[in-house]
Design a protein around this motif. Structure first.
Motif, PDB file in Angstrom:
ATOM      1  N   LYS A   1      59.145  31.681  56.221  1.00 35.27           N
ATOM      2  CA  LYS A   1      59.580  32.893  56.933  1.00 35.27           C
ATOM      3  C   LYS A   1      60.435  32.539  58.142  1.00 35.27           C
ATOM      4  O   LYS A   1      61.355  33.267  58.492  1.00 35.27           O
ATOM      5  CB  LYS A   1      58.376  33.722  57.365  1.00 35.27           C
ATOM      6  N   LYS A   2      60.120  31.421  58.772  1.00 30.65           N
ATOM      7  CA  LYS A   2      60.884  30.970  59.937  1.00 30.65           C
ATOM      8  C   LYS A   2      62.121  30.174  59.539  1.00 30.65           C
ATOM      9  O   LYS A   2      62.861  29.704  60.390  1.00 30.65           O
ATOM     10  CB  LYS A   2      60.002  30.107  60.834  1.00 30.65           C
ATOM     11  N   LYS A   3      62.307  30.033  58.219  1.00 36.63           N
ATOM     12  CA  LYS A   3      63.451  29.308  57.664  1.00 36.63           C
ATOM     13  C   LYS A   3      63.500  27.852  58.145  1.00 36.63           C
ATOM     14  O   LYS A   3      64.568  27.309  58.430  1.00 36.63           O
ATOM     15  CB  LYS A   3      64.756  30.028  57.960  1.00 36.63           C
ATOM     16  N   LEU A   4      62.317  27.244  58.226  1.00 40.52           N
ATOM     17  CA  LEU A   4      62.245  25.839  58.586  1.00 40.52           C
ATOM     18  C   LEU A   4      62.629  24.990  57.384  1.00 40.52           C
ATOM     19  O   LEU A   4      62.405  25.378  56.232  1.00 40.52           O
ATOM     20  CB  LEU A   4      60.837  25.477  59.061  1.00 40.52           C
ATOM     21  N   ARG A   5      63.213  23.859  57.647  1.00 38.84           N
ATOM     22  CA  ARG A   5      63.650  22.943  56.585  1.00 38.84           C
ATOM     23  C   ARG A   5      62.559  21.904  56.354  1.00 38.84           C
ATOM     24  O   ARG A   5      62.052  21.297  57.286  1.00 38.84           O
ATOM     25  CB  ARG A   5      64.940  22.249  57.020  1.00 38.84           C
ATOM     26  N   PHE A   6      62.186  21.718  55.080  1.00 41.84           N
ATOM     27  CA  PHE A   6      61.163  20.756  54.722  1.00 41.84           C
ATOM     28  C   PHE A   6      61.823  19.445  54.311  1.00 41.84           C
ATOM     29  O   PHE A   6      62.773  19.455  53.543  1.00 41.84           O
ATOM     30  CB  PHE A   6      60.313  21.292  53.563  1.00 41.84           C
ATOM     31  N   VAL A   7      61.311  18.348  54.850  1.00 45.14           N
ATOM     32  CA  VAL A   7      61.855  17.036  54.524  1.00 45.14           C
ATOM     33  C   VAL A   7      60.726  16.093  54.128  1.00 45.14           C
ATOM     34  O   VAL A   7      59.565  16.267  54.534  1.00 45.14           O
ATOM     35  CB  VAL A   7      62.654  16.432  55.707  1.00 45.14           C
ATOM     36  N   THR A   8      61.082  15.091  53.335  1.00 46.05           N
ATOM     37  CA  THR A   8      60.136  14.057  52.917  1.00 46.05           C
ATOM     38  C   THR A   8      60.947  12.830  52.529  1.00 46.05           C
ATOM     39  O   THR A   8      62.159  12.791  52.736  1.00 46.05           O
ATOM     40  CB  THR A   8      59.227  14.553  51.777  1.00 46.05           C
ATOM     41  N   THR A   9      60.293  11.840  51.969  1.00 49.76           N
ATOM     42  CA  THR A   9      60.986  10.634  51.517  1.00 49.76           C
ATOM     43  C   THR A   9      60.617  10.328  50.080  1.00 49.76           C
ATOM     44  O   THR A   9      59.617  10.846  49.568  1.00 49.76           O
ATOM     45  CB  THR A   9      60.604   9.403  52.380  1.00 49.76           C
ATOM     46  N   ASP A  10      61.411   9.476  49.468  1.00 50.74           N
ATOM     47  CA  ASP A  10      61.085   9.065  48.103  1.00 50.74           C
ATOM     48  C   ASP A  10      59.766   8.284  48.060  1.00 50.74           C
ATOM     49  O   ASP A  10      59.031   8.352  47.085  1.00 50.74           O
ATOM     50  CB  ASP A  10      62.220   8.262  47.469  1.00 50.74           C
ATOM     51  N   TYR A  11      59.446   7.591  49.133  1.00 52.82           N
ATOM     52  CA  TYR A  11      58.174   6.856  49.186  1.00 52.82           C
ATOM     53  C   TYR A  11      56.989   7.825  49.158  1.00 52.82           C
ATOM     54  O   TYR A  11      55.989   7.573  48.484  1.00 52.82           O
ATOM     55  CB  TYR A  11      58.099   6.000  50.456  1.00 52.82           C
ATOM     56  N   VAL A  12      57.108   8.926  49.871  1.00 60.68           N
ATOM     57  CA  VAL A  12      56.043   9.931  49.877  1.00 60.68           C
ATOM     58  C   VAL A  12      55.902  10.558  48.498  1.00 60.68           C
ATOM     59  O   VAL A  12      54.791  10.771  48.007  1.00 60.68           O
ATOM     60  CB  VAL A  12      56.300  11.013  50.953  1.00 60.68           C
TER      61      VAL A  12
END
Length: 84
Positions: free
Chosen positions: A35-46
């Motif tokens: 709802k807050k339009k936050l961007r989700f990030v991660t890594t290939d290791y995760v």
């Protein structure tokens, strides 16, 4: 640049496994962040670690959900985790 939330293995696991004690909290957090339009990030290791954990705990059926959701979300700046 939009605010970002880093999702680690425990976050993905909680989002994907209904039996996890943090499932409801993770789903609620994801909805609020979207709802807050936050961007989700991660890594290939995760992602690799999450797939390995899912396999080790007998939840391999949700691995395609994990990779499909991440693949579909790449470049859009949003992520939706839904089980089939």
């Amino acid at each position: 640049m939009a605010a970002e939330i880093f999702i680690d293995t425990s976050g993905f696991y909680a989002l994907l496994v209904r039996g996890d004690d943090q499932f409801d909290h993770a789903q609620d957090t994801m909805r609020k962040a979207a709802k807050k339009k936050l961007r989700f990030v991660t890594t290939d290791y995760v992602l690799d670690e999450t797939a390995t954990l899912l396999m080790a705990r007998g939840c391999s059926t949700v691995i395609p959900v994990l990779f499909h959701s991440v693949s579909r979300s790449a470049g859009r700046g949003s992520m939706r985790m839904t089980q089939s």
